[in-house]
Design a protein around this motif. Structure first.
Motif, mmCIF file in Angstrom:
data_model
loop_
_atom_site.group_PDB
_atom_site.id
_atom_site.type_symbol
_atom_site.label_atom_id
_atom_site.label_comp_id
_atom_site.label_asym_id
_atom_site.label_seq_id
_atom_site.Cartn_x
_atom_site.Cartn_y
_atom_site.Cartn_z
ATOM 1 N N LEU A 1 -31.164 4.534 14.208
ATOM 2 C CA LEU A 1 -30.227 5.650 14.341
ATOM 3 C C LEU A 1 -29.196 5.434 15.446
ATOM 4 C CD1 LEU A 1 -32.718 8.644 13.935
ATOM 5 C CD2 LEU A 1 -31.261 7.610 12.199
ATOM 6 N N THR A 2 -29.318 4.349 16.177
ATOM 7 C CA THR A 2 -28.371 4.120 17.283
ATOM 8 C C THR A 2 -27.700 2.752 17.187
ATOM 9 O OG1 THR A 2 -30.254 3.394 18.635
ATOM 10 C CG2 THR A 2 -29.565 5.694 18.859
ATOM 11 N N SER A 3 -28.373 1.713 17.642
ATOM 12 C CA SER A 3 -27.734 0.393 17.748
ATOM 13 C C SER A 3 -27.445 -0.243 16.391
ATOM 14 C CB SER A 3 -28.624 -0.538 18.587
ATOM 15 O OG SER A 3 -29.908 -0.670 17.996
ATOM 16 N N ASP B 1 -34.540 1.742 2.494
ATOM 17 C CA ASP B 1 -34.569 3.202 2.656
ATOM 18 C C ASP B 1 -33.213 3.740 3.109
ATOM 19 O OD1 ASP B 1 -37.332 3.156 2.051
ATOM 20 O OD2 ASP B 1 -37.806 2.714 4.137
ATOM 21 N N ALA B 2 -32.149 3.178 2.548
ATOM 22 C CA ALA B 2 -30.804 3.567 2.977
ATOM 23 C C ALA B 2 -30.516 5.032 2.671
ATOM 24 C CB ALA B 2 -29.766 2.667 2.294
ATOM 25 N N GLN B 3 -30.942 5.516 1.506
ATOM 26 C CA GLN B 3 -30.634 6.890 1.123
ATOM 27 C C GLN B 3 -31.269 7.896 2.070
ATOM 28 O OE1 GLN B 3 -28.427 7.774 -1.247
ATOM 29 N NE2 GLN B 3 -28.710 9.840 -0.431
ATOM 30 N N ALA B 4 -32.532 7.665 2.435
ATOM 31 C CA ALA B 4 -33.210 8.584 3.355
ATOM 32 C C ALA B 4 -32.546 8.566 4.729
ATOM 33 C CB ALA B 4 -34.686 8.206 3.463
ATOM 34 N N LEU B 5 -32.181 7.381 5.210
ATOM 35 C CA LEU B 5 -31.538 7.284 6.520
ATOM 36 C C LEU B 5 -30.160 7.940 6.510
ATOM 37 C CD1 LEU B 5 -32.492 3.638 7.548
ATOM 38 C CD2 LEU B 5 -33.241 5.746 8.661
ATOM 39 N N ARG B 6 -29.398 7.740 5.441
ATOM 40 C CA ARG B 6 -28.066 8.349 5.362
ATOM 41 C C ARG B 6 -28.161 9.868 5.341
ATOM 42 N NH1 ARG B 6 -24.192 5.279 1.136
ATOM 43 N NH2 ARG B 6 -22.703 6.668 2.183
ATOM 44 N N THR B 7 -29.150 10.400 4.645
ATOM 45 C CA THR B 7 -29.338 11.853 4.607
ATOM 46 C C THR B 7 -29.708 12.385 5.983
ATOM 47 O OG1 THR B 7 -30.073 11.682 2.299
ATOM 48 C CG2 THR B 7 -30.600 13.712 3.492
ATOM 49 N N PRO C 1 -26.428 17.307 1.793
ATOM 50 C CA PRO C 1 -25.591 16.596 2.771
ATOM 51 C C PRO C 1 -24.141 17.072 2.715
ATOM 52 C CG PRO C 1 -26.943 15.068 1.478
ATOM 53 C CD PRO C 1 -27.035 16.403 0.816
ATOM 54 N N ASN C 2 -23.513 17.104 3.856
ATOM 55 C CA ASN C 2 -22.109 17.494 3.944
ATOM 56 C C ASN C 2 -21.220 16.274 3.683
ATOM 57 O OD1 ASN C 2 -19.571 18.392 4.630
ATOM 58 N ND2 ASN C 2 -20.288 19.608 6.375
ATOM 59 N N PRO C 3 -20.388 16.306 2.622
ATOM 60 C CA PRO C 3 -19.546 15.135 2.318
ATOM 61 C C PRO C 3 -18.613 14.742 3.457
ATOM 62 C CG PRO C 3 -19.545 16.719 0.499
ATOM 63 C CD PRO C 3 -20.209 17.393 1.655
ATOM 64 N N THR C 4 -18.304 15.689 4.342
ATOM 65 C CA THR C 4 -17.401 15.382 5.446
ATOM 66 C C THR C 4 -17.971 14.312 6.365
ATOM 67 O OG1 THR C 4 -16.642 17.678 5.374
ATOM 68 C CG2 THR C 4 -16.078 16.404 7.339
ATOM 69 N N PHE C 5 -19.283 14.268 6.481
ATOM 70 C CA PHE C 5 -19.936 13.330 7.403
ATOM 71 C C PHE C 5 -20.461 12.083 6.695
ATOM 72 C CE2 PHE C 5 -20.293 17.550 9.265
ATOM 73 C CZ PHE C 5 -19.808 17.334 10.549
ATOM 74 N N ASN C 6 -20.067 11.893 5.447
ATOM 75 C CA ASN C 6 -20.477 10.704 4.711
ATOM 76 C C ASN C 6 -19.403 9.630 4.790
ATOM 77 O OD1 ASN C 6 -23.034 11.259 3.843
ATOM 78 N ND2 ASN C 6 -22.425 12.124 1.880
ATOM 79 N N LEU C 7 -19.796 8.425 5.182
ATOM 80 C CA LEU C 7 -18.891 7.293 5.183
ATOM 81 C C LEU C 7 -19.180 6.451 3.944
ATOM 82 C CD1 LEU C 7 -18.985 6.163 8.930
ATOM 83 C CD2 LEU C 7 -17.245 7.535 7.771
ATOM 84 N N SER C 8 -18.218 6.307 3.074
ATOM 85 C CA SER C 8 -18.429 5.569 1.836
ATOM 86 C C SER C 8 -17.749 4.208 1.904
ATOM 87 C CB SER C 8 -17.854 6.360 0.647
ATOM 88 O OG SER C 8 -16.467 6.573 0.810
ATOM 89 N N GLY C 9 -18.284 3.259 1.140
ATOM 90 C CA GLY C 9 -17.692 1.939 1.079
ATOM 91 C C GLY C 9 -18.046 1.083 2.282
ATOM 92 N N ALA C 10 -17.423 -0.096 2.335
ATOM 93 C CA ALA C 10 -17.672 -1.046 3.414
ATOM 94 C C ALA C 10 -16.347 -1.542 3.980
ATOM 95 C CB ALA C 10 -18.494 -2.227 2.898
#
Length: 367
Positions: free
Chosen positions: A15-17, A32-38, A87-96
């Motif tokens: 959650l940090t580094s 477990d990317a989905q759980a961490l992103r949520t 989840p709030n879409p405002t705080f979602n970063l999509s893509g790379a």
């Protein structure tokens, strides 16, 4: 303020580094990317400070253990508990980010976006393995864990390919030949007269090789003071997970798990090679079979080779890839020939002088 007590440093680092790097690469290849992103989305919605702390002290450790026990109880329930998390879409970063994207990561993302082909035979085999492990008392084994176990460094690459093909059912045996005119007889085991499958070859076939190899492997395993059980095909295909037989309350030890990951796949691959030599290399010789002495020597050479590779891999010239001396010693101690005649640390003896106890071979070939 919200203070989150984590049982280990991993979640704190996630959650940090590690978070900026994962977001830059679009979360590709992150477990477990989905759980961490949520979770990150919910934390970013907060206005108050959030403190992440590693469990220290009796109070923190007790809270962390209670949380782990609660999670295990929820997993073991027959019906899953659904959480209404929005989840709030405002705080979602999509893509790379292109600047952080490498060719390997991009290729992994393309493969992930493609829909995997449905393989009924593979799906059935994986389901049988997971069901078998669940009956043995190994709960909550994920399919991804099974596939990752095939890439264990304790398994030779050729044997990894063999196990991978066995799970997918792509070996040219049995039903593969029934659809080819003129070659239907190849689908039948020449010794037993039944349709040849990988399960039959490794666990049931009466041809010389299978019974002897497993008897030798059992003798080696029991020399470590461990109990043995007759292996099923599911045990063999999941051997990379190191789930050796032990009482349920007993925690598995890594040196024994490493030895199990080494000798069981080696034995299975040797049985497969003996079968191929008999049915392909000597197909024109009626009644040709391997002798017990030859089988014993082949098995002894294969296990001895793994021991010597471990000894060679401890060399410092391999840098951070060198194997740990204590790990090698804990894995093989108890099954070394004339072990009491060596000094306290037999791993420091020249590798050409160290070998598996030849007395183990007496169970098949007393000579």
């Amino acid at each position: 303020p919200l203070r989150i007590v984590c049982p280990s440093r991993r979640l704190v680092a996630d959650l940090t580094s590690r978070l900026p790097k994962w977001e830059n690469r679009g979360w590709l290849g992150v477990a477990d990317a989905q759980a961490l992103r949520t979770l990150i989305n919910l934390l970013r919605q907060r206005c108050a400070p959030t403190i992440l702390a590693e469990a220290k002290g009796d109070k923190d450790l007790r809270l962390a253990n209670d949380a782990v026990d609660m999670a295990k109880d929820l997993i073991r329930r027959d019906e899953p508990t659904h959480l209404a998390i929005a989840p709030n879409p405002t705080f979602n970063l999509s893509g790379a980010k292109l600047g952080a994207l490498t060719q390997a990561v991009a290729y992994r993302g393309i493969r992930k976006a493609r829909k995997a082909a449905d393989r009924p035979r593979t799906r059935l085999t994986v389901e049988n393995i997971l069901t078998h492990l669940d009956r043995r008392g190994t709960l909550d084994v994920q399919e991804a864990t099974l596939w990752r176990s095939l890439r264990s460094r304790d398994i030779h690459r050729k044997i990894t390919d063999f196990l991978w093909k066995s799970i997918h059912g792509t070996h040219r045996i049995g039903s593969f030949w029934t659809h080819i005119p003129g070659y239907e007889e190849r689908a039948t085991c020449t010794i037993c007269g039944v349709e040849e499958t990988m399960e039959h070859i490794l666990t049931r076939c009466r041809a010389n090789g299978r019974k002897e190899v497993w008897a030798l492997t059992r003798a080696l395993w029991e020399k470590k003071g461990q109990s043995w059980r007759n292996l099923k095909i599911e045990d063999i295909l999941s051997a990379g997970m190191g789930l050796y037989p032990c009482p349920n309350p007993t925690k598995r030890r890594e040196p024994l798990a490493r030895l199990w990951r080494t000798i069981v796949p080696e034995a299975a691959y040797l049985i497969w090679k003996l079968r191929c030599e008999r049915t392909i290399g000597h197909a024109d010789e009626d009644g040709w079979r391997h002798t017990k002495r030859e089988i014993t020597r082949r098995w002894y050479a294969s296990v001895n080779r793994r021991l010597q590779l471990d000894l060679l891999a401890m060399n410092r010239r391999f840098g951070h890839l060198a194997k740990n001396r204590q790990t090698v010693r804990a894995t093989w101690t108890g099954i070394i020939g004339d072990e009491l005649g060596w000094q306290d640390d037999w791993t420091r003896v020249p590798w050409v002088l160290v070998g598996i106890d030849p007395g183990i071979c007496a169970v098949v070939d007393p000579g």
